[in-house]
Write a protein that holds these residues in place. Structure first.
Motif, PDB file in Angstrom:
ATOM      1  N   LYS A 161      -6.750   7.408   3.390  1.00  0.00           N
ATOM      2  CA  LYS A 161      -7.369   6.086   3.421  1.00  0.00           C
ATOM      3  C   LYS A 161      -6.432   5.100   4.089  1.00  0.00           C
ATOM      4  O   LYS A 161      -6.839   4.268   4.909  1.00  0.00           O
ATOM      5  CB  LYS A 161      -7.657   5.625   1.992  1.00  0.00           C
ATOM      6  N   VAL A 182      -0.225   1.082 -13.551  1.00  0.00           N
ATOM      7  CA  VAL A 182       0.894   1.556 -12.741  1.00  0.00           C
ATOM      8  C   VAL A 182       0.761   3.061 -12.598  1.00  0.00           C
ATOM      9  O   VAL A 182      -0.107   3.697 -13.215  1.00  0.00           O
ATOM     10  CB  VAL A 182       2.241   1.175 -13.355  1.00  0.00           C
ATOM     11  N   LYS A 189       0.839  -1.206   0.000  1.00  0.00           N
ATOM     12  CA  LYS A 189       0.000   0.000   0.000  1.00  0.00           C
ATOM     13  C   LYS A 189       0.865   1.243   0.000  1.00  0.00           C
ATOM     14  O   LYS A 189       0.573   2.219  -0.689  1.00  0.00           O
ATOM     15  CB  LYS A 189      -0.906   0.005   1.231  1.00  0.00           C
ATOM     16  N   ASP A 224       2.643   1.697  -3.294  1.00  0.00           N
ATOM     17  CA  ASP A 224       1.738   2.309  -4.263  1.00  0.00           C
ATOM     18  C   ASP A 224       1.856   3.817  -4.212  1.00  0.00           C
ATOM     19  O   ASP A 224       1.921   4.482  -5.239  1.00  0.00           O
ATOM     20  CB  ASP A 224       0.298   1.924  -3.922  1.00  0.00           C
ATOM     21  N   ARG A 284       0.630  -9.685  -3.347  1.00  0.00           N
ATOM     22  CA  ARG A 284      -0.023  -8.926  -4.401  1.00  0.00           C
ATOM     23  C   ARG A 284       0.243  -9.519  -5.778  1.00  0.00           C
ATOM     24  O   ARG A 284      -0.627  -9.520  -6.633  1.00  0.00           O
ATOM     25  CB  ARG A 284       0.471  -7.489  -4.371  1.00  0.00           C
ATOM     26  N   ARG A 304       9.960  -4.037 -11.895  1.00  0.00           N
ATOM     27  CA  ARG A 304       8.724  -4.233 -11.130  1.00  0.00           C
ATOM     28  C   ARG A 304       8.439  -5.720 -11.034  1.00  0.00           C
ATOM     29  O   ARG A 304       8.869  -6.491 -11.880  1.00  0.00           O
ATOM     30  CB  ARG A 304       7.554  -3.575 -11.851  1.00  0.00           C
ATOM     31  N   GLN A 306      -4.018   5.319 -11.384  1.00  0.00           N
ATOM     32  CA  GLN A 306      -3.296   4.194 -10.793  1.00  0.00           C
ATOM     33  C   GLN A 306      -4.219   3.345  -9.920  1.00  0.00           C
ATOM     34  O   GLN A 306      -5.061   3.875  -9.196  1.00  0.00           O
ATOM     35  CB  GLN A 306      -2.149   4.748  -9.949  1.00  0.00           C
ATOM     36  N   THR A 307      -4.041   2.034  -9.997  1.00  0.00           N
ATOM     37  CA  THR A 307      -4.795   1.146  -9.108  1.00  0.00           C
ATOM     38  C   THR A 307      -4.113   1.146  -7.745  1.00  0.00           C
ATOM     39  O   THR A 307      -2.918   0.936  -7.671  1.00  0.00           O
ATOM     40  CB  THR A 307      -4.759  -0.295  -9.627  1.00  0.00           C
ATOM     41  N   LEU A 308      -4.892   1.351  -6.730  1.00  0.00           N
ATOM     42  CA  LEU A 308      -4.292   1.366  -5.394  1.00  0.00           C
ATOM     43  C   LEU A 308      -4.802   0.182  -4.602  1.00  0.00           C
ATOM     44  O   LEU A 308      -5.985  -0.153  -4.643  1.00  0.00           O
ATOM     45  CB  LEU A 308      -4.653   2.653  -4.665  1.00  0.00           C
ATOM     46  N   LEU A 309      -3.875  -0.423  -3.882  1.00  0.00           N
ATOM     47  CA  LEU A 309      -4.272  -1.545  -3.037  1.00  0.00           C
ATOM     48  C   LEU A 309      -5.170  -1.062  -1.912  1.00  0.00           C
ATOM     49  O   LEU A 309      -6.088  -1.755  -1.488  1.00  0.00           O
ATOM     50  CB  LEU A 309      -3.015  -2.207  -2.484  1.00  0.00           C
ATOM     51  N   VAL A 310      -4.917   0.136  -1.438  1.00  0.00           N
ATOM     52  CA  VAL A 310      -5.725   0.669  -0.335  1.00  0.00           C
ATOM     53  C   VAL A 310      -7.192   0.689  -0.728  1.00  0.00           C
ATOM     54  O   VAL A 310      -8.070   0.270   0.028  1.00  0.00           O
ATOM     55  CB  VAL A 310      -5.264   2.088   0.016  1.00  0.00           C
ATOM     56  N   ASP A 311      -7.466   1.180  -1.942  1.00  0.00           N
ATOM     57  CA  ASP A 311      -8.850   1.234  -2.403  1.00  0.00           C
ATOM     58  C   ASP A 311      -9.485  -0.141  -2.364  1.00  0.00           C
ATOM     59  O   ASP A 311     -10.585  -0.329  -1.874  1.00  0.00           O
ATOM     60  CB  ASP A 311      -8.898   1.738  -3.846  1.00  0.00           C
ATOM     61  N   ILE A 371      -8.747  -2.791  -0.668  1.00  0.00           N
ATOM     62  CA  ILE A 371      -9.006  -3.296   0.669  1.00  0.00           C
ATOM     63  C   ILE A 371     -10.216  -2.595   1.261  1.00  0.00           C
ATOM     64  O   ILE A 371     -11.108  -3.235   1.822  1.00  0.00           O
ATOM     65  CB  ILE A 371      -7.782  -3.056   1.571  1.00  0.00           C
ATOM     66  N   LEU A 423      -2.318  -4.324 -13.333  1.00  0.00           N
ATOM     67  CA  LEU A 423      -2.473  -3.118 -12.533  1.00  0.00           C
ATOM     68  C   LEU A 423      -2.217  -1.923 -13.426  1.00  0.00           C
ATOM     69  O   LEU A 423      -1.376  -1.981 -14.316  1.00  0.00           O
ATOM     70  CB  LEU A 423      -1.440  -3.097 -11.419  1.00  0.00           C
TER      71      LEU A 423
END
Ligand code: SF4
Ligand code: SF4
Ligand code: SF4
Lengths: 103, 123, 366, 373, 166, 209, 162
Positions: free
Chosen positions: D181, E37, D144, D147, F88, F175, E154-159, E161, E35
């Motif tokens: 968030k 990026v 996270k 990111d 991930r 990556r 960007q794709t976020l992991l937080v979103d 979750i 994803l």
């Protein structure tokens, strides 16, 4: 030819004598102990064989065999303890060199 | 009864063949050149995180392990007596119960001694 | 009764069917172990993956079911390395000697009423005896590889097996007391109440000791990745490594099967056919092992020893005598009420005994 | 076989190599451990398996061109290294950093601290033998943050984000919502982690009282960071010598008493909480404005020397730079946290078991890139 | 160390793992799902624009790696100074982005793609036309906010979750 | 037993270090040219009969679906490798979550990090000790060319000086997706291999042995 | 038939293993050979209808005694070449051969009174009766326990460091 009491007794004798030979000739104390175990096993075979063929319903021989095992276990425990204790002092387990008991 | 053990013995033969065949198959395949084999002095040397071994590999070990084995041996012999007793407890009754109690008690003395003498502690 | 498997049709003593019985069960058992091991590997990798919020293998076959097959073929065709300095014969024989006893254990495990290779009178004792041979294989592997990591791993293994054999065997004595027989089949038949309820402490001891005996986490010291590289099989490659891998899981399956038989009522259960119950129960127990492996850290060798000698062993003795008294008081069948009593006894004993001992010793003056 | 002289040694000690390629030496550290059975009698560290000559390379790079190299020093927390280096050069050249840039720097540094502690705690638990699980959870949380780093600077590991006199680019507008968030979910995650293993009996048995580092030794060896604080040394450069704008935020410095592995683990977890606290405050206060001071492309600081240090996640990280008024540093020296924290390892592990050796080593939390440089 | 907590801690830990078993995994199945990026991503290959480049070689000078090699020549026909070879060795490039930052004419961009593995070392060296922008080789928005605006979010992991837990 | 700071090691550190230095020097001397990429298969087109081809397919399928990685994590790239193993990107989907610390059981070496000359003999040794068949992925600029440290006095300019490399994954660090892409390229390569020898080749080699 | 085959196989293996114990120069292998011998002896017990005893044989000898022996082997030096013979080879061989001859002569010359009754099939239950009932061998059992106790105490006292 069916297998009978004699077979077991002869086998037991052979094993016993191999053990005996080893116990007499070996210089490594651990091997000597192993040979003694071999001899005890040989005795056990004949005990059980007698029990099976002579008194098949009494099991006395088997009970004896169990006791022999107990003795064997005790013997191994103490024997190896002694070997290790000597080894710790002498770095050597050559039985012919262990002459602490001589005077 | 012996028939059952015959089965076990025969099964043992199969198992032995099966398990022996498992390391043997690759050896056969090696002669067919399917399993590669390129031995070399480095490849066949001991692995120790990529560096050469220091000293000999068969070291003489610390014998604290020995005490555990010792106590284990003694108690293992005790267990030999417990099994027939456990099967027959209902028939043998209270007498045997006390007999075994004494039996176990005697051996436990040794165990407690070992505990007290800190033999059961790893040093 | 449910529709029977063919195995039911062949009672062990059927004179004409002796050879058929042998052939059928020999093949069945080997196939059973191999397939169960593959299932176990799959469960472990997928289950562990999911518990770690990952997926686990899913590319090979549907749901990654063929992953163990791929692994097996690959490993079979890998080069086989024997170190020059190794004791070659011992190195070579070790996996065989580790593997054979594990297979032999399954000979007396009942899949269904009477459906087992040989219903020995000394069934459970046979299991204990045979499984003690398997240690030797590990020992030979460690010794024969001439590698210090292997040697350390093997030494740890011996220490662990030596220590955990006792609670294991004594926990079994508790079961034998209640069942009044050593035969595995009879033990299952005796479980109108599964023994896990009558012998909760025994189960706890057996499970812990069993995990330790077969090197499952948290007692997997002998192949501890983070310490000893790969433990006793560091020097093994190719098929011989695969055999150790197989042994590891086969042992886990064996212990699961024994736990199922001794404590969970074996093949008994409603609705489903018995053999399916048996397999389902095995997998449940195995899953539990995977679960603990995912969660728990590894114990240290001295703590391992302390746990065995100062916690499990005395409790096993106490459990033994409590069970003996109960059996003497209620010789016919243990009443249901004992379940609560026994669970209470277990909790009290665990709590009280926890105060009595120290788990491991710290630093040594060197 | 005829000797009968007495020998004092009861068993042979033997030498076992841990590393360089060992699963739990965190890179390429190597220990020659002398063992007696399972007990560690002594270890001899062998360094240099990752010596890449970074300090030497600095002398042939421009001041800006050296920033990517600092990324590779302690590759778990490049942001902190970037920052420390920039602080040193700014001190040397007397550059003032705009307000907003300072805030961004603090955000990045604190996020980096979180990343580092995630990894540190995860690998430490893995070394204790918790098979992969804690590492994997921690990696998920780390993702996270990565990111967000990726969002601001386009890379996941080697950020090259700080610039002399500010930061590289301003943050994109989706950054702060994402950060908020993240701040919302993370405390729950940390709690979950504590549920997972903090009270686990086995973990307690493995770590409590293990590898005690006494306070005096910690001070004498110059140990810093969570390792020192776990031993009761209440020193945190963010409070002791506030750099950047740390004096504007409210936070505590968690310290421990016992100085054992468990305490280090606990201190790290507490520090994560404090970092979150700082981040909360930063997100509320962050001002607008430029993010980079007007600095020439090729900086030529005046002749002189400067040392700047900061509280990196692992401890005190310092850069010492000597300038001869050219475009490249005359000499650059790094005070590596990991190397100095490692000095006490030998004292800590002697007499413990092999398994403890790994645990203690893991609890110090080092990065080989920084040790060998 | 005493066995203090009688296994309560162990049970707690077990609940966490079992809850994860039931929870949705966070995996992104890469080759199928991709994803997005970061818009500023510093991807694996440089993008070069022949039109904008003047051959000033600032980028080559800034590059800490010396990964960029420029050969310029005067074109005899229209008497213009132009770039003959612009060669980047991707095997050397560390994606630091300093060249992009330094280029005064915005003629060089970081790449947006990252799948650039090769079987041969030689294939990693790219010259001239291989460096131009193309549909397979989009440019990233690193130091080019105008490009960044056009790239997907960007794709976020937080979103992810947060969505799942609601 | 007295084990103080004045204790004598069982070994002589200086001797060991000197010995190591010697090995490094030897390796340095012998590692002049890069080892050519094992890329002959890219151009190769072999006609084979169907049985062998389908056997090949099975074997190759198994080999590429269970690539176990040897541990070789010298530097920063390791963390992207670990991230790729992590939740991930999850390499375990390809059956690759098993990191074998022992090279005997590993198939694939992912060179995640800078290789220094001091480390080179170690990596070389690990590679040599891996059981065949084995593959190498050079990960990151350092793996390919020494990367950012190329000009340093102590860094090997690329793993292909020491061991043959099958796939190069550029990036610093690449990556995780890039790495996975590289792994898939390796899988494609494995799928093209011919592990089952042709009968004529078999006979011929058999005679030699 | 089957019984005879089993007997002969196991007898041969047992004798070979026993010879291995004596003649192998590698002590570790000698110990392994001893284990093999123990296992075959257990098999022989089964052919003698002593199933419980066979299990006990494996449990005690293979599971415990051999572990102890192997540990002792590993703790002592000279494992590779550590089993030399002393000068008594020939006299010992003569002694062993004479003893063997006498025993075989005795065995074959004596006419044993072999009972024809079938052996007790499962031996565990009768053994329990023999060992633990009031009329059984309860006293020897307790004495055996004393023996074990003495062995533990003795071994600990002997082997423990000061
Ligand atoms: S990104 Fe960095 S290393 Fe790559 S070419 Fe540009 S300046 Fe050089
Ligand atoms: S700095 Fe820009 S304009 Fe100058 S040579 Fe490089 S790419 Fe061309
Ligand atoms: S390629 Fe870059 S990230 Fe990878 S090891 Fe080298 S410097 Fe570190």
């Amino acid at each position: 030819m069916s297998v009978g009491l004699e077979h077991y007794l002869v086998l037991s004798a052979v094993l016993f004598c191999i053990g005996l030979y080893g116990a007499l000739t070996k210089r490594n104390a651990v091997i000597i102990l192993m040979c003694i175990e071999l001899m005890l096993n040989a005795v056990n075979i004949s005990l059980v064989a007698f029990s099976r063929y002579v008194v098949p319903t009494l099991l006395t021989g088997q009970v004896f065999a169990i006791f022999v095992m107990v003795v064997a276990a005790a013997e191994v425990a103490v024997g190896l303890a002694i070997i290790l204790a000597i080894y710790r002092g002498l770095t050597d387990i050559d039985a012919s060199n262990i002459n602490l008991m001589k005077w | 009864m012996l028939a059952n053990y015959g089965l076990i013995g025969l099964f043992f033969i199969i198992v032995a063949l099966f398990s022996l065949s498992m390391p043997i198959i690759p050896i056969v395949l090696r002669y067919l050149k399917i399993v590669p084999s390129h031995p070399g002095p480095v490849k066949n040397s001991t692995f120790e995180c990529g560096v050469e071994t220091i000293g000999k590999t068969w070291v003489q070990f610390n014998f604290h392990y020995y005490f555990y084995a010792l106590v284990f041996l003694a108690i293992d012999v005790l267990v030999v007596f417990l099994y027939p007793w456990a099967v027959q407890l209902r028939q043998l009754g209270l007498f045997s119960f006390f007999a075994v109690l004494v039996l176990v008690f005697i051996v436990v003395i040794g165990y407690v001694y070992a505990w007290k003498k800190k033999v059961l502690e790893w040093k | 009764m449910m529709p029977n498997l063919p195995m039911q049709a062949v009672p062990p003593d059927w004179p004409g069917g002796y050879w058929w019985h042998w052939l059928f069960f020999s093949i069945l058992l080997i196939a059973f172990v191999v397939i169960m091991v593959m299932g176990a590997i799959w469960i472990e990798r997928r289950g562990m993956g999911r518990m770690q919020s990952r997926l686990g293998p899913n590319r090979t076959g549907p749901f990654g079911l063929l992953q163990p097959v791929a692994d097996a073929i690959k490993v079979l065709l890998k080069e086989n390395i024997v170190p020059d300095s190794a004791d070659k014969l011992v190195h070579w024989l070790a996996p065989v000697i580790a593997f054979a006893p594990v297979m032999m254990i399954f000979a007396v495990v009942p899949f269904q009423n009477g459906a087992l290779l040989a219903d020995l009178n000394i069934g459970i004792l046979y299991v204990v005896a045979v499984s003690s041979v398997a240690t030797l294989g590990v020992f030979m592997a460690g010794w024969g590889s001439s590698n210090k990591y292997s040697l350390l791993g093997a030494m740890r293994n011996v220490a662990a097996v030596v220590s955990y054999e006792m609670p294991l065997v004594l926990a079994i004595v508790g079961v034998v007391l209640v069942a009044g027989s050593l035969s595995m089949n009879d033990i299952v038949l005796a479980q109108d109440i599964p023994f896990i309820l009558l012998q909760p402490l025994g189960f706890l001891l057996f499970f812990t000791a069993g995990c330790a005996e077969i090197n499952r986490s948290p007692f997997d010291l002998m192949e501890a990745d983070s310490e000893l590289v790969a433990g006793f099989h560091t020097e093994y490659s190719g098929m011989k490594f695969a055999m150790f891998y197989l042994v590891e899981y086969a042992e886990a399956i064996a212990i699961s099967a024994i736990i199922t038989t001794l404590f969970l009522g074996g093949w008994r259960g409603p609705v489903l056919p018995p053999w399916l119950w048996f397999i389902v129960k095995i997998f449940i127990v195995f899953f539990f092992m995977v679960w603990t492996r995912t969660t728990l850290p590894r114990v240290r060798i001295d703590q391992l020893m302390a746990l065995a000698w100062k916690f499990l062993f005395p409790l096993a003795l106490i459990n033994l005598f409590i069970t003996a008294i109960q059996v003497l008081v209620w010789p016919d069948a243990l009443p249901w009420g004992l379940i609560i009593v026994n669970i209470a006894i277990m909790v009290i004993l665990v709590v009280v005994w926890s105060k009595f001992f120290k788990l491991g010793w710290g630093r040594l003056e060197v | 076989m005829t000797t009968t002289e007495l020998m004092t040694l009861k068993t042979e000690p033997f030498v076992l190599n841990f590393g360089p390629l060992h699963p739990s030496t965190h890179g390429v550290y190597r220990m020659r451990a002398t063992l007696d059975g399972e007990v560690v009698l002594d270890i001899e560290p062998v360094f240099g398996y990752l010596h890449r000559g970074i300090e030497k390379l600095a002398e042939e790079r421009t001041y800006t061109g050296f920033i990517p190299l600092t990324d590779r020093l302690d590759y778990i927390c490049p942001m902190s290294n970037n920052l420390a280096y920039c602080l040193a050069v700014e001190k040397l050249a007397g550059i003032r950093v705009p307000e907003r840039a300072e805030y961004l720097r603090v955000i990045m540094a604190e996020l980096q601290r979180l990343v580092n502690h995630f990894i540190a705690v995860g690998t430490f638990l893995n070394d204790c033998g918790a098979f992969m699980t804690p590492v994997v959870y921690m990696l998920r949380e780390r993702e996270k943050i990565l990111d967000m780093f990726d969002m601001v600077c386009g890379q996941r590991l080697t950020y090259n984000y700080m610039r002399i006199g500010g930061v590289g680019q301003d943050i994109p507008e989706e950054f702060l919502p994402a950060l908020r968030k993240f701040l919302g979910t993370t405390p729950r995650f940390i709690e979950e982690m504590e549920w997972l293993l903090k009270q686990n009996e086995i973990l307690l048995a493995r770590t409590k009282g293990v590898g005690i580092l006494p306070r005096d030794t910690a001070i004498n060896c110059g140990i810093s960071g969570p390792v020192a604080r776990a031993s009761g040394v209440n020193r945190d450069l963010r409070k002791a010598d506030p750099y950047s704008i740390y004096d504007r935020f409210e936070f505590d410095i968690p310290t421990g008493e016992a100085g054992d592995c468990y305490e280090r683990y606990r201190v790290r977890i507490e520090e994560m909480r404090q970092s979150l606290r700082i981040l909360e405050q930063v997100t509320k206060q962050i001002p607008g404005g430029p993010v980079r001071a007007e600095v020439p492309h090729l900086i030529r600081p005046p002749r002189g020397e400067a040392y700047a240090h900061l509280e990196a996640p692992k401890g005190e990280l310092g850069f010492y730079i000597v300038s001869d008024n050219s475009i490249a540093p005359y000499r650059c020296h790094v005070r590596p946290t990991s190397l100095i924290n490692l000095t006490a390892l030998r004292e800590m592990v002697r007499g413990w078991k092999v398994a403890d050796l790994i645990v203690i080593f893991g609890s110090i939390d080092i990065t080989m890139g920084e040790v060998d440089r | 160390m005493k066995f203090e907590r009688y296994g309560i801690g162990i049970i707690k830990g077990m609940t966490v793992t079992i809850r994860h078993l039931l929870r949705h995994p966070t995996v992104n199945q890469f080759p199928e799902q991709r994803l997005n990026v970061s818009r500023r991503t510093r991807g694996n290959e440089l993008i070069w624009s022949r039109e904008k480049c003047t051959g000033c070689a600032t980028c080559a000078k800034t590059c800490p790696q010396g990964a960029i090699e420029i050969v310029t020549a005067t074109n005899a026909e229209n008497n213009k100074y132009e770039v003959e070879t612009y060669r980047v060795d991707t095997g050397y490039c560390i994606q630091c982005g300093l060249c992009v930052e330094a280029c005064p004419y915005d003629a060089v961009f970081m790449g947006y793609s990252y799948e650039r593995a090769k079987y041969r070392r030689g294939e990693l060296v790219q010259t001239n036309d291989e460096l131009l922008e193309s549909p397979e080789r989009p440019a990233s928005g690193y130091y080019h906010p105008d490009i960044a605006g056009k790239l997907p979010v960007q794709t976020l992991l937080v979103d992810k979750i947060v969505e799942k837990r609601k | 037993m007295e084990v103080g700071s004045d204790r004598e090691y069982i070994y002589k550190s200086s001797e060991l270090d000197r010995h190591e230095g010697q090995i490094i020097e030897e390796l340095k001397a012998s590692a002049g040219e890069s080892i050519p990429d094992p890329d002959a298969w890219l151009d190769e087109e072999v006609r084979r009969n169907i049985v062998l081809t389908s056997l090949d397919t099975v074997v190759n399928w198994s080999r590429r679906s269970s690539l176990w990685t040897a541990i070789c994590f010298p530097a920063c790239c390791a963390f992207e490798l670990i991230a790729a193993e992590g939740p991930r990107f999850d390499l375990s989907r390809f059956g690759m979550e098993i990191l074998r610390a022992s090279p005997r059981q590993a198939d694939l070496m992912i060179t995640a990090g800078t290789l220094t000359w001091k480390m080179a003999p170690v990596v070389r040794r690990i590679y040599d000790q891996m059981a065949e068949p084995k593959w190498v992925i050079a990960m990151g600029a350092c793996g390919i060319s020494g990367g950012i440290f190329r000009s340093s006095y102590n860094v090997v300019p690329g793993y292909n000086k020491i061991i043959p490399v099958d796939v190069y994954v550029p990036g610093c660090p690449p990556r995780p997706e890039a790495l996975i892409y590289g792994i898939q390229m390796l899988q494609k390569k494995i799928a093209r291999e011919h592990p089952i020898p042709d009968p004529p080749r078999l006979l011929q080699k058999g005679k030699q042995a | 038939m089957g019984l005879a085959a089993a007997y002969w196989i196991m007898a041969v293996v047992a004798v070979l293993a026993a010879l291995g114990v004596v003649f192998l120069r590698n002590v570790f292998r000698a110990a392994l050979s001893l284990v093999l011998c123990f296992i075959t002896v257990a098999g022989l017990y089964i052919t003698l209808s002593a199933d419980f005893l066979a299990a006990v044989q494996i449990l005690v000898y293979v599971g415990a005694i051999s572990v102890l022996i192997i540990l002792a082997v590993m703790m002592t030096r000279e494992v590779q070449q550590g089993s030399p013979a002393n000068r008594l080879k020939i006299p010992a061989f003569i002694v062993a051969a004479v003893v063997l001859g006498i025993m075989i002569y005795t065995v074959t010359a004596t006419s044993w009174q072999v009972a024809s009754a079938a052996p007790l099939a499962p031996t565990t239950v009768p053994l329990a009766g023999k060992l633990f009932s009031e009329s059984g061998f309860i006293l020897p059992v307790e004495i055996a326990a004393m023996l074990i106790l003495a062995a533990i105490l003795g071994a600990i006292v002997i082997a423990r460091e000061k």
